[in-house]
Design a protein around this motif. Structure first.
Motif, PDB file in Angstrom:
ATOM      1  N   UNK A  90       0.874  -1.136   0.108  1.00 19.11           N
ATOM      2  CA  UNK A  90      -0.274   0.066   0.038  1.00 19.11           C
ATOM      3  C   UNK A  90       1.059   1.144   0.059  1.00 19.11           C
ATOM      4  N   UNK A  91       0.566   2.384  -0.863  1.00 14.41           N
ATOM      5  CA  UNK A  91       1.386   3.482  -0.878  1.00 14.41           C
ATOM      6  C   UNK A  91       0.679   4.913  -0.627  1.00 14.41           C
ATOM      7  N   UNK A  92       1.439   5.594  -0.083  1.00 13.37           N
ATOM      8  CA  UNK A  92       0.961   7.042  -0.080  1.00 13.37           C
ATOM      9  C   UNK A  92       1.499   7.957  -1.365  1.00 13.37           C
ATOM     10  N   UNK A  93       0.994   8.902  -1.913  1.00 11.94           N
ATOM     11  CA  UNK A  93       1.446   9.752  -2.412  1.00 11.94           C
ATOM     12  C   UNK A  93       1.015  11.113  -2.115  1.00 11.94           C
ATOM     13  N   UNK A  94       2.123  12.317  -1.627  1.00 14.77           N
ATOM     14  CA  UNK A  94       1.554  13.273  -1.317  1.00 14.77           C
ATOM     15  C   UNK A  94       2.708  14.007  -0.241  1.00 14.77           C
ATOM     16  N   UNK A  95       2.032  14.893   0.388  1.00 14.24           N
ATOM     17  CA  UNK A  95       2.994  15.802   1.445  1.00 14.24           C
ATOM     18  C   UNK A  95       2.596  15.432   2.916  1.00 14.24           C
ATOM     19  N   UNK A  96       1.934  14.316   3.219  1.00 14.08           N
ATOM     20  CA  UNK A  96       2.079  14.081   4.413  1.00 14.08           C
ATOM     21  C   UNK A  96       1.574  15.048   5.337  1.00 14.08           C
ATOM     22  N   UNK A  97       0.260  15.550   5.274  1.00 11.29           N
ATOM     23  CA  UNK A  97      -0.246  16.800   5.998  1.00 11.29           C
ATOM     24  C   UNK A  97      -0.341  16.465   7.659  1.00 11.29           C
ATOM     25  N   UNK A  98      -0.546  15.259   8.066  1.00 11.18           N
ATOM     26  CA  UNK A  98      -0.648  14.979   9.466  1.00 11.18           C
ATOM     27  C   UNK A  98       0.488  15.208  10.164  1.00 11.18           C
ATOM     28  N   UNK A  99       1.773  15.068   9.651  1.00 16.19           N
ATOM     29  CA  UNK A  99       2.990  14.926   9.987  1.00 16.19           C
ATOM     30  C   UNK A  99       3.878  16.110   9.675  1.00 16.19           C
ATOM     31  N   UNK A 100       3.501  17.057   8.763  1.00 15.59           N
ATOM     32  CA  UNK A 100       4.380  18.002   8.332  1.00 15.59           C
ATOM     33  C   UNK A 100       3.384  19.054   7.598  1.00 15.59           C
ATOM     34  N   UNK A 101       3.915  20.250   7.730  1.00 15.21           N
ATOM     35  CA  UNK A 101       3.139  21.375   7.242  1.00 15.21           C
ATOM     36  C   UNK A 101       3.620  21.829   5.941  1.00 15.21           C
ATOM     37  N   UNK A 102       4.788  21.467   5.410  1.00  8.18           N
ATOM     38  CA  UNK A 102       5.259  21.938   4.174  1.00  8.18           C
ATOM     39  C   UNK A 102       6.272  20.995   3.739  1.00  8.18           C
ATOM     40  N   UNK A 103       5.943  19.722   3.351  1.00 13.80           N
ATOM     41  CA  UNK A 103       6.674  18.682   2.968  1.00 13.80           C
ATOM     42  C   UNK A 103       6.632  18.571   1.548  1.00 13.80           C
ATOM     43  N   UNK A 104       7.882  17.883   0.980  1.00 14.43           N
ATOM     44  CA  UNK A 104       7.722  17.692  -0.453  1.00 14.43           C
ATOM     45  C   UNK A 104       6.915  16.471  -0.746  1.00 14.43           C
TER      46      UNK A 104
ATOM     47  N   UNK B 125      -7.771  -3.072   3.127  1.00 13.47           N
ATOM     48  CA  UNK B 125      -8.458  -2.723   1.779  1.00 13.47           C
ATOM     49  C   UNK B 125      -7.334  -3.083   0.426  1.00 13.47           C
ATOM     50  N   UNK B 126      -6.233  -2.712   0.674  1.00 14.37           N
ATOM     51  CA  UNK B 126      -5.254  -3.008  -0.413  1.00 14.37           C
ATOM     52  C   UNK B 126      -4.934  -4.565  -0.728  1.00 14.37           C
ATOM     53  N   UNK B 127      -4.848  -5.163   0.435  1.00 12.15           N
ATOM     54  CA  UNK B 127      -4.694  -6.672   0.607  1.00 12.15           C
ATOM     55  C   UNK B 127      -5.551  -7.309  -0.151  1.00 12.15           C
ATOM     56  N   UNK B 128      -7.070  -6.935   0.064  1.00 16.21           N
ATOM     57  CA  UNK B 128      -8.413  -7.468  -0.519  1.00 16.21           C
ATOM     58  C   UNK B 128      -8.303  -7.209  -1.977  1.00 16.21           C
ATOM     59  N   UNK B 129      -7.867  -5.853  -2.535  1.00 18.21           N
ATOM     60  CA  UNK B 129      -8.073  -5.423  -3.789  1.00 18.21           C
ATOM     61  C   UNK B 129      -7.046  -6.220  -4.624  1.00 18.21           C
ATOM     62  N   UNK B 130      -5.879  -6.289  -4.083  1.00 12.33           N
ATOM     63  CA  UNK B 130      -4.568  -7.146  -4.875  1.00 12.33           C
ATOM     64  C   UNK B 130      -4.939  -8.638  -4.940  1.00 12.33           C
ATOM     65  N   UNK B 131      -5.787  -9.284  -4.015  1.00  7.38           N
ATOM     66  CA  UNK B 131      -6.036 -10.467  -3.816  1.00  7.38           C
ATOM     67  C   UNK B 131      -6.583 -11.059  -5.228  1.00  7.38           C
ATOM     68  N   UNK B 132      -7.221 -10.257  -5.899  1.00 10.17           N
ATOM     69  CA  UNK B 132      -8.160 -10.706  -7.011  1.00 10.17           C
ATOM     70  C   UNK B 132      -7.695 -10.234  -8.297  1.00 10.17           C
TER      71      UNK B 132
END
Length: 326
Positions: A243-257, A306-313
């Protein structure tokens, strides 16, 4: 497969590759429309008993004319070469495209590139291919040049999907920007895939029980921020559901790349420095900002399941998909 890079295109082509069938185009994405052109070239080469080559251009011409607006590349050159090799081509020629090259006439392109360097016996391209200064060379010009210089020409009509729509790289880019990786895969004929070096991070995921392989994608990538079900392939070929996250991680940083952070299922080890690939199977949700780490972890567990379930099929969409994501 041989890949001729920028500086190598000025050297003589090896004798074994001369006289081949040449598929010409940018082929960004190597999508199903491109594959109709490429498959025709492979069939023609097999019938003639000669090598099949792809002539493409690096960097993308749009990035040369508009350097302040670099193109979101669906398949950067190394990945494109990998896909073309999988289709069965003998060589990929990444011809250097710059403003000087853009000024050569269509006649000079035929003479210096197709005849004197490639010794083309046959050329296959899309019906709307144009080349030379001011796009002066079109289908009629290419057909006439073939007759004059002794090479055959096949022009392939636009490929349409099941909805009778012409498949284009720009349409696929728009789908990815909206997070529709499933729709994009239907047009590509394989799951959208990125490749990059795994870099170090703040290791916050490890303290939360979700250590991630972090990748920095080119800034022009317009993939929608969010959480995705993916598969992760290491350089040795080993494949992991993830499972992957693409973005700037708003929960842990206010100005991340923007980073791609992938949690591999059932894996432990060091991935730093490896150039690996990630194939996208489904967009689970958008990136959100949580009140704290506890609520973030609760959501991460749901994303994991959810990712495990999706990838299983999942099943391969075709041979290219089988090679890169299965």
């Amino acid at each position: 497969m041989t890949v001729f890079h920028r500086n190598e295109t000025r050297q003589p082509l090896p004798d074994a590759l001369r006289g081949g069938v040449i598929a010409i185009g940018n082929f960004d994405g190597v999508h199903r429309g491109h594959q109709s052109v490429l498959s025709r070239a492979l069939d023609e080469a097999q019938a003639r008993g000669v090598p099949a080559l792809v002539l493409t251009f690096e960097p993308h011409p749009r990035s040369v004319f508009r350097p302040d607006q670099p193109v979101f590349r669906l398949t950067p050159a190394p990945l494109k070469a990998r896909l073309l090799e999988g289709m069965g081509f003998s060589a990929v020629i990444e011809y250097p495209f710059d403003r000087t090259f853009s000024e050569i006439t269509a006649s000079d392109f035929i003479r210096t590139v197709l005849m004197e360097w490639l010794h083309a016996s046959h050329v296959v391209t899309g019906f709307d291919f144009h080349f030379g200064k001011g796009r002066e060379g079109g289908p009629a010009f290419l057909m006439a040049a073939g007759g004059e210089n002794g090479f055959g020409v096949t022009l392939v009509d636009a490929f349409r999907d099941e909805n009778a729509s012409v498949i284009s790289s720009s349409h696929i880019r728009a789908m990815l920007a909206s997070g529709d990786v499933v729709g994009a895969a239907g047009l590509l004929g394989y799951r959208y895939t990125v490749a990059a070096e795994v870099i170090g991070g703040k290791k916050l995921g490890r303290t939360l029980g979700y250590p991630t392989a972090n990748m920095r994608l080119p800034p022009e990538v317009e993939l929608r921020n969010g959480i995705y079900a993916v598969r992760f392939r290491r350089p040795d070929g080993s494949l992991y559901d993830a499972v992957a996250s693409f973005g700037k991680r708003p929960t842990v940083t206010s100005n991340g790349e923007a980073l791609l952070e992938t949690f591999l299922f059932d894996f432990s080890g060091d991935l730093y420095g490896e150039v690996s690939s990630v194939s996208f199977f489904g967009h689970l949700r958008d990136e959100l900002k949580f009140d704290g780490l506890e609520s973030l972890v609760v959501q991460m567990k749901q994303d994991d399941a959810e990712a495990r379930a999706l990838l299983a099929g999942v099943r391969p969409l075709g041979e290219i998909d089988r090679q890169i994501a299965f």
